[in-house]
Design a protein around this motif. Structure first.
Motif, PDB file in Angstrom:
ATOM      1  N   MET A   1     -10.226  13.005  12.980  1.00 35.29           N
ATOM      2  CA  MET A   1      -9.162  13.061  11.988  1.00 35.29           C
ATOM      3  C   MET A   1      -9.221  11.801  11.125  1.00 35.29           C
ATOM      4  N   ASP A   2      -8.973  11.994   9.841  1.00 33.29           N
ATOM      5  CA  ASP A   2      -8.964  10.838   8.943  1.00 33.29           C
ATOM      6  C   ASP A   2      -7.741   9.971   9.226  1.00 33.29           C
ATOM      7  N   SER A   3      -7.836   8.728   8.850  1.00 35.02           N
ATOM      8  CA  SER A   3      -6.676   7.869   9.047  1.00 35.02           C
ATOM      9  C   SER A   3      -5.600   8.244   8.028  1.00 35.02           C
ATOM     10  N   VAL A   4      -4.379   8.003   8.393  1.00 38.29           N
ATOM     11  CA  VAL A   4      -3.264   8.309   7.497  1.00 38.29           C
ATOM     12  C   VAL A   4      -3.413   7.518   6.197  1.00 38.29           C
ATOM     13  N   TYR A   5      -3.781   6.259   6.308  1.00 38.71           N
ATOM     14  CA  TYR A   5      -3.941   5.424   5.116  1.00 38.71           C
ATOM     15  C   TYR A   5      -5.030   5.980   4.201  1.00 38.71           C
ATOM     16  N   ASP A   6      -6.179   6.365   4.780  1.00 34.26           N
ATOM     17  CA  ASP A   6      -7.262   6.918   3.970  1.00 34.26           C
ATOM     18  C   ASP A   6      -6.853   8.224   3.304  1.00 34.26           C
ATOM     19  N   HIS A   7      -6.136   9.063   4.060  1.00 33.69           N
ATOM     20  CA  HIS A   7      -5.663  10.322   3.479  1.00 33.69           C
ATOM     21  C   HIS A   7      -4.684  10.049   2.339  1.00 33.69           C
ATOM     22  N   LEU A   8      -3.787   9.107   2.543  1.00 42.83           N
ATOM     23  CA  LEU A   8      -2.817   8.763   1.506  1.00 42.83           C
ATOM     24  C   LEU A   8      -3.520   8.245   0.257  1.00 42.83           C
ATOM     25  N   LEU A   9      -4.522   7.402   0.426  1.00 49.26           N
ATOM     26  CA  LEU A   9      -5.294   6.915  -0.727  1.00 49.26           C
ATOM     27  C   LEU A   9      -5.916   8.073  -1.496  1.00 49.26           C
ATOM     28  N   ALA A  10      -6.490   9.026  -0.769  1.00 44.40           N
ATOM     29  CA  ALA A  10      -7.113  10.177  -1.416  1.00 44.40           C
ATOM     30  C   ALA A  10      -6.084  11.007  -2.174  1.00 44.40           C
ATOM     31  N   VAL A  11      -4.928  11.240  -1.568  1.00 46.49           N
ATOM     32  CA  VAL A  11      -3.866  12.013  -2.218  1.00 46.49           C
ATOM     33  C   VAL A  11      -3.377  11.290  -3.473  1.00 46.49           C
ATOM     34  N   LEU A  12      -3.142   9.993  -3.355  1.00 50.33           N
ATOM     35  CA  LEU A  12      -2.669   9.226  -4.514  1.00 50.33           C
ATOM     36  C   LEU A  12      -3.658   9.296  -5.661  1.00 50.33           C
ATOM     37  N   ASP A  13      -4.933   9.222  -5.354  1.00 53.04           N
ATOM     38  CA  ASP A  13      -5.970   9.260  -6.382  1.00 53.04           C
ATOM     39  C   ASP A  13      -6.127  10.664  -6.960  1.00 53.04           C
ATOM     40  N   GLU A  14      -6.295  11.654  -6.095  1.00 53.56           N
ATOM     41  CA  GLU A  14      -6.626  13.008  -6.545  1.00 53.56           C
ATOM     42  C   GLU A  14      -5.447  13.756  -7.151  1.00 53.56           C
ATOM     43  N   LYS A  15      -4.278  13.603  -6.575  1.00 52.56           N
ATOM     44  CA  LYS A  15      -3.127  14.386  -7.024  1.00 52.56           C
ATOM     45  C   LYS A  15      -2.226  13.641  -7.999  1.00 52.56           C
ATOM     46  N   PHE A  16      -2.181  12.310  -7.871  1.00 51.31           N
ATOM     47  CA  PHE A  16      -1.242  11.540  -8.682  1.00 51.31           C
ATOM     48  C   PHE A  16      -1.923  10.549  -9.620  1.00 51.31           C
ATOM     49  N   ASP A  17      -3.251  10.571  -9.656  1.00 49.51           N
ATOM     50  CA  ASP A  17      -4.032   9.704 -10.553  1.00 49.51           C
ATOM     51  C   ASP A  17      -3.717   8.213 -10.382  1.00 49.51           C
ATOM     52  N   VAL A  18      -3.497   7.800  -9.138  1.00 50.96           N
ATOM     53  CA  VAL A  18      -3.295   6.387  -8.837  1.00 50.96           C
ATOM     54  C   VAL A  18      -4.608   5.871  -8.254  1.00 50.96           C
ATOM     55  N   PRO A  19      -5.334   5.052  -9.001  1.00 50.22           N
ATOM     56  CA  PRO A  19      -6.628   4.560  -8.509  1.00 50.22           C
ATOM     57  C   PRO A  19      -6.476   3.742  -7.235  1.00 50.22           C
ATOM     58  N   GLY A  20      -7.431   3.901  -6.333  1.00 51.61           N
ATOM     59  CA  GLY A  20      -7.409   3.201  -5.060  1.00 51.61           C
ATOM     60  C   GLY A  20      -7.295   1.704  -5.197  1.00 51.61           C
ATOM     61  N   GLU A  21      -7.889   1.144  -6.251  1.00 47.04           N
ATOM     62  CA  GLU A  21      -7.822  -0.314  -6.414  1.00 47.04           C
ATOM     63  C   GLU A  21      -6.409  -0.798  -6.759  1.00 47.04           C
ATOM     64  N   ASP A  22      -5.534   0.118  -7.190  1.00 46.11           N
ATOM     65  CA  ASP A  22      -4.148  -0.247  -7.475  1.00 46.11           C
ATOM     66  C   ASP A  22      -3.265  -0.216  -6.229  1.00 46.11           C
ATOM     67  N   VAL A  23      -3.766   0.398  -5.169  1.00 43.18           N
ATOM     68  CA  VAL A  23      -2.963   0.608  -3.970  1.00 43.18           C
ATOM     69  C   VAL A  23      -3.197  -0.518  -2.969  1.00 43.18           C
ATOM     70  N   ARG A  24      -2.138  -1.179  -2.618  1.00 47.09           N
ATOM     71  CA  ARG A  24      -2.142  -2.220  -1.595  1.00 47.09           C
ATOM     72  C   ARG A  24      -1.058  -1.847  -0.580  1.00 47.09           C
ATOM     73  N   PRO A  25      -1.211  -2.230   0.666  1.00 50.73           N
ATOM     74  CA  PRO A  25      -0.198  -1.871   1.661  1.00 50.73           C
ATOM     75  C   PRO A  25       1.220  -2.296   1.279  1.00 50.73           C
ATOM     76  N   GLU A  26       1.345  -3.415   0.602  1.00 50.10           N
ATOM     77  CA  GLU A  26       2.680  -3.905   0.238  1.00 50.10           C
ATOM     78  C   GLU A  26       3.225  -3.289  -1.049  1.00 50.10           C
ATOM     79  N   ALA A  27       2.409  -2.531  -1.762  1.00 49.24           N
ATOM     80  CA  ALA A  27       2.851  -1.909  -3.015  1.00 49.24           C
ATOM     81  C   ALA A  27       3.922  -0.858  -2.725  1.00 49.24           C
ATOM     82  N   THR A  28       4.962  -0.866  -3.530  1.00 51.12           N
ATOM     83  CA  THR A  28       6.011   0.138  -3.366  1.00 51.12           C
ATOM     84  C   THR A  28       5.664   1.365  -4.193  1.00 51.12           C
ATOM     85  N   LEU A  29       6.285   2.475  -3.827  1.00 52.28           N
ATOM     86  CA  LEU A  29       6.057   3.703  -4.582  1.00 52.28           C
ATOM     87  C   LEU A  29       6.490   3.537  -6.036  1.00 52.28           C
TER      88      LEU A  29
END
Length: 85
Positions: A1-29
């Motif tokens: 199973m993929d990690s939750v964090y990796d899955h979330l990164l993929a969802v943010l990128d693919e569905k919401f157009d949020v590039p992975g480089e913009d996502v940090r653990p401390e970043a708020t929605l």
């Protein structure tokens, strides 16, 4: 199973157009551009991928960090697995 964090990164990128480089653990929605509607859509996407988990769509969700969201999902996975066993 993929990690939750990796899955979330993929969802943010693919569905919401949020590039992975913009996502940090401390970043708020909200810092990533999410409003209440897109946050609900994100939560629905996560609960569809991880059946049996629940995410609170009320309260101060815009201030929730990526790390807090990942922890909320991960904390529920053992209980979901136990119910399915």
């Amino acid at each position: 199973m993929d990690s939750v964090y990796d899955h979330l990164l993929a969802v943010l990128d693919e569905k919401f157009d949020v590039p992975g480089e913009d996502v940090r653990p401390e970043a708020t929605l909200s810092r990533l551009g999410f409003d209440s509607i897109s946050t609900v859509e994100l939560f629905e996407t996560l609960t569809a991928h991880y059946p049996g988990i629940t995410l609170d769509e009320t309260g101060e969700i815009a201030g929730q960090s990526i790390a807090e969201l990942v922890q909320a999902v991960e904390a529920q996975l053992p209980a979901v697995a136990a119910r399915e066993a």
